[in-house]
Design an enzyme around this catalytic site. Structure first.
Site, PDB file in Angstrom:
ATOM      1  N   GLY A   1      -8.117  -6.303  -0.942  1.00 16.87           N
ATOM      2  CA  GLY A   1      -8.650  -5.045  -1.465  1.00 16.87           C
ATOM      3  C   GLY A   1      -8.869  -5.109  -2.963  1.00 16.87           C
ATOM      4  O   GLY A   1      -7.928  -5.312  -3.724  1.00 16.87           O
TER       5      GLY A   1
ATOM      6  N   LEU B   1      -5.535  -8.252   4.276  1.00 19.89           N
ATOM      7  CA  LEU B   1      -4.211  -8.498   3.711  1.00 19.89           C
ATOM      8  C   LEU B   1      -3.724  -7.237   3.004  1.00 19.89           C
ATOM      9  O   LEU B   1      -4.321  -6.786   2.022  1.00 19.89           O
ATOM     10  CB  LEU B   1      -4.266  -9.667   2.726  1.00 19.89           C
ATOM     11  CG  LEU B   1      -4.660 -11.021   3.321  1.00 19.89           C
ATOM     12  CD1 LEU B   1      -4.826 -12.079   2.228  1.00 19.89           C
ATOM     13  CD2 LEU B   1      -3.656 -11.482   4.362  1.00 19.89           C
TER      14      LEU B   1
ATOM     15  N   ASN C   1      -0.835   2.269  -7.883  1.00 18.30           N
ATOM     16  CA  ASN C   1      -0.115   2.925  -6.780  1.00 18.30           C
ATOM     17  C   ASN C   1      -0.540   4.372  -6.551  1.00 18.30           C
ATOM     18  O   ASN C   1       0.221   5.168  -5.980  1.00 18.30           O
ATOM     19  CB  ASN C   1       1.406   2.865  -7.019  1.00 18.30           C
ATOM     20  CG  ASN C   1       1.904   1.450  -7.169  1.00 18.30           C
ATOM     21  OD1 ASN C   1       1.401   0.533  -6.521  1.00 18.30           O
ATOM     22  ND2 ASN C   1       2.878   1.251  -8.042  1.00 18.30           N
TER      23      ASN C   1
ATOM     24  N   LEU D   1       1.459 -10.983   3.430  1.00 13.16           N
ATOM     25  CA  LEU D   1       2.019 -12.297   3.118  1.00 13.16           C
ATOM     26  C   LEU D   1       3.528 -12.250   3.346  1.00 13.16           C
ATOM     27  O   LEU D   1       4.162 -11.202   3.171  1.00 13.16           O
ATOM     28  CB  LEU D   1       1.718 -12.665   1.668  1.00 13.16           C
ATOM     29  CG  LEU D   1       0.246 -12.807   1.274  1.00 13.16           C
ATOM     30  CD1 LEU D   1       0.128 -13.165  -0.206  1.00 13.16           C
ATOM     31  CD2 LEU D   1      -0.462 -13.853   2.122  1.00 13.16           C
TER      32      LEU D   1
ATOM     33  N   ASP E   1      -5.214   0.481  -8.872  1.00 14.92           N
ATOM     34  CA  ASP E   1      -4.984   1.934  -8.774  1.00 14.92           C
ATOM     35  C   ASP E   1      -3.619   2.381  -9.274  1.00 14.92           C
ATOM     36  O   ASP E   1      -3.324   3.563  -9.275  1.00 14.92           O
ATOM     37  CB  ASP E   1      -5.160   2.381  -7.324  1.00 14.92           C
ATOM     38  CG  ASP E   1      -4.068   1.843  -6.410  1.00 14.92           C
ATOM     39  OD1 ASP E   1      -3.391   0.863  -6.806  1.00 14.92           O
ATOM     40  OD2 ASP E   1      -3.879   2.386  -5.317  1.00 14.92           O
TER      41      ASP E   1
ATOM     42  N   LYS F   1       6.079  -4.621  -3.562  1.00 14.02           N
ATOM     43  CA  LYS F   1       5.452  -5.877  -3.150  1.00 14.02           C
ATOM     44  C   LYS F   1       3.929  -5.776  -3.161  1.00 14.02           C
ATOM     45  O   LYS F   1       3.255  -6.235  -2.250  1.00 14.02           O
ATOM     46  CB  LYS F   1       5.946  -6.275  -1.758  1.00 14.02           C
ATOM     47  CG  LYS F   1       7.421  -6.606  -1.680  1.00 14.02           C
ATOM     48  CD  LYS F   1       7.790  -7.144  -0.318  1.00 14.02           C
ATOM     49  CE  LYS F   1       7.610  -6.118   0.766  1.00 14.02           C
ATOM     50  NZ  LYS F   1       7.980  -6.642   2.105  1.00 14.02           N
TER      51      LYS F   1
ATOM     52  N   LEU G   1       0.644  -6.858  -5.158  1.00  9.64           N
ATOM     53  CA  LEU G   1       0.239  -7.878  -6.121  1.00  9.64           C
ATOM     54  C   LEU G   1      -1.197  -7.654  -6.578  1.00  9.64           C
ATOM     55  O   LEU G   1      -2.007  -7.059  -5.875  1.00  9.64           O
ATOM     56  CB  LEU G   1       0.356  -9.265  -5.485  1.00  9.64           C
ATOM     57  CG  LEU G   1       1.723  -9.625  -4.893  1.00  9.64           C
ATOM     58  CD1 LEU G   1       1.651 -10.997  -4.231  1.00  9.64           C
ATOM     59  CD2 LEU G   1       2.810  -9.600  -5.954  1.00  9.64           C
TER      60      LEU G   1
END
Length: 317
Positions: A218, A198, A224, A244, A222, A256, A258
């Site tokens: 995962g 995912l 991003n 998703l 981090d 997006k 999460l």
């Protein structure tokens, strides 16, 4: 011869001839007598006590105390009866609640879907972010334990900083139930064709969940710094990947991406509700600025938006 008849002296009525000014000392005498009697009795009691053995005096003292504490004992018995009554009522309520929980638990139907948190990114995180990941995993575990359709939960590649932090701050993890915590990589445990990673970077969008599959999240906090890393990993390993359907139902004011626990909880919610929109809005935090697609406008977006800051994000979706 003369006869003499004795003359009767008239009866004089007896009256209290005590002069009015003489004080009535009778009461005082009686009072004094009673005090003397008490003193005599007291002295007799002392003499009696002195004549008794030490064991007899002790027994007599206990008898006296028992008499004096009669009211207190009565009150204590009353309180004890009330306490027993409350305990019986509490037990009845508890049994009723327990039977209710058992009835509810019987309604739980475990899902065959496997949900994996991939912990192989340990070397990409500082300790602060490892601790955040640990908290997210704790949340996943707790939510899965109380879910109506709990998934088959896996932690893979478990070790390094994460394991050390769990040993230090959460020693009870070794007793966790309904979870497989493995040092192996997920590819060593699950067939390749069953795996679906995912990731929000995947071009494929999920429409439904296949409970025969094993979905991978995962385990990376981090902020991003490593964009697209999970998608690249899935492509390199030649396994399935998908995101998703967040964009089909939700307008968000931030990326997006999460947190691990948010993805986990959304999947649990979908398994229960079978409705993506309900699943998203039952889980997503308000700070993400999430509003239903089509209902968003500039003012509501600005009102709900918030600086992403320390977002506790993973690179999963």
């Amino acid at each position: 011869m003369s006869s003499e008849t004795p003359t009767e002296s008239p009866e004089v009525p007896t009256e209290n001839t005590m002069p009015p000014d003489v004080p009535d000392v009778e009461g005082k005498v009686k009072s004094s007598d009673s005090q003397v009697d008490r003193q005599v009795e007291g002295s007799d009691e002392v003499e009696c006590l002195e004549s008794l053995s030490k064991r007899q005096r002790k027994k007599l003292l206990k008898q006296k105390q028992w008499e004096e504490q009669k009211d207190l004992r009565r009150q204590k018995r009353k309180e004890k009866r009330q306490k027993r009554k409350l305990e019986r009522q509490s037990k009845l309520d508890s049994n009723s609640e327990e039977s209710g929980r058992k009835r509810m638990r019987r309604e739980v139907v475990p899902s065959t879907l496997r949900l994996i948190v991939d912990c192989s990114f340990d070397d990409l995180m500082v300790l602060k972010d490892v601790k955040k990941l640990h908290k997210q995993i704790q949340r996943c575990y707790a939510e899965n334990r109380k879910a109506f359709h709990p998934v088959q939960f896996y932690l893979t590649s478990h070790g390094g900083q994460l394991k050390s932090n769990m040993n230090e701050n959460d020693k009870g993890w070794v007793n966790w139930k309904d979870i497989q915590i493995r040092t192996e990589h997920y590819s060593e445990l699950i067939k390749k064709e069953d795996l679906v990673y995912l990731t929000s970077d995947s071009p494929d969008v999920l429409s439904d969940l296949d409970e025969k599959k094993a979905y991978v999240i995962g385990g990376l906090v981090d902020h991003n710094h490593h964009k697209g890393i999970t998608y690249k990993k899935a492509v390199e390993q030649g396994i399935g990947h998908a995101q998703l359907p967040l964009g089909n139902f939700v307008k968000m004011n931030s990326r997006k991406v999460l947190a691990v626990n948010h993805v986990f909880e959304i999947i649990l919610a979908y398994l229960e509700k079978r409705d993506w929109k309900e699943a998203f809005f039952s889980v997503l935090p308000q700070r993400k600025g999430a509003v239903p697609l089509g209902e968003a406008n500039d003012s509501s977006t600005r009102a709900l938006s918030e600086k992403e800051g320390e977002d506790n994000d993973s690179d999963s979706n």
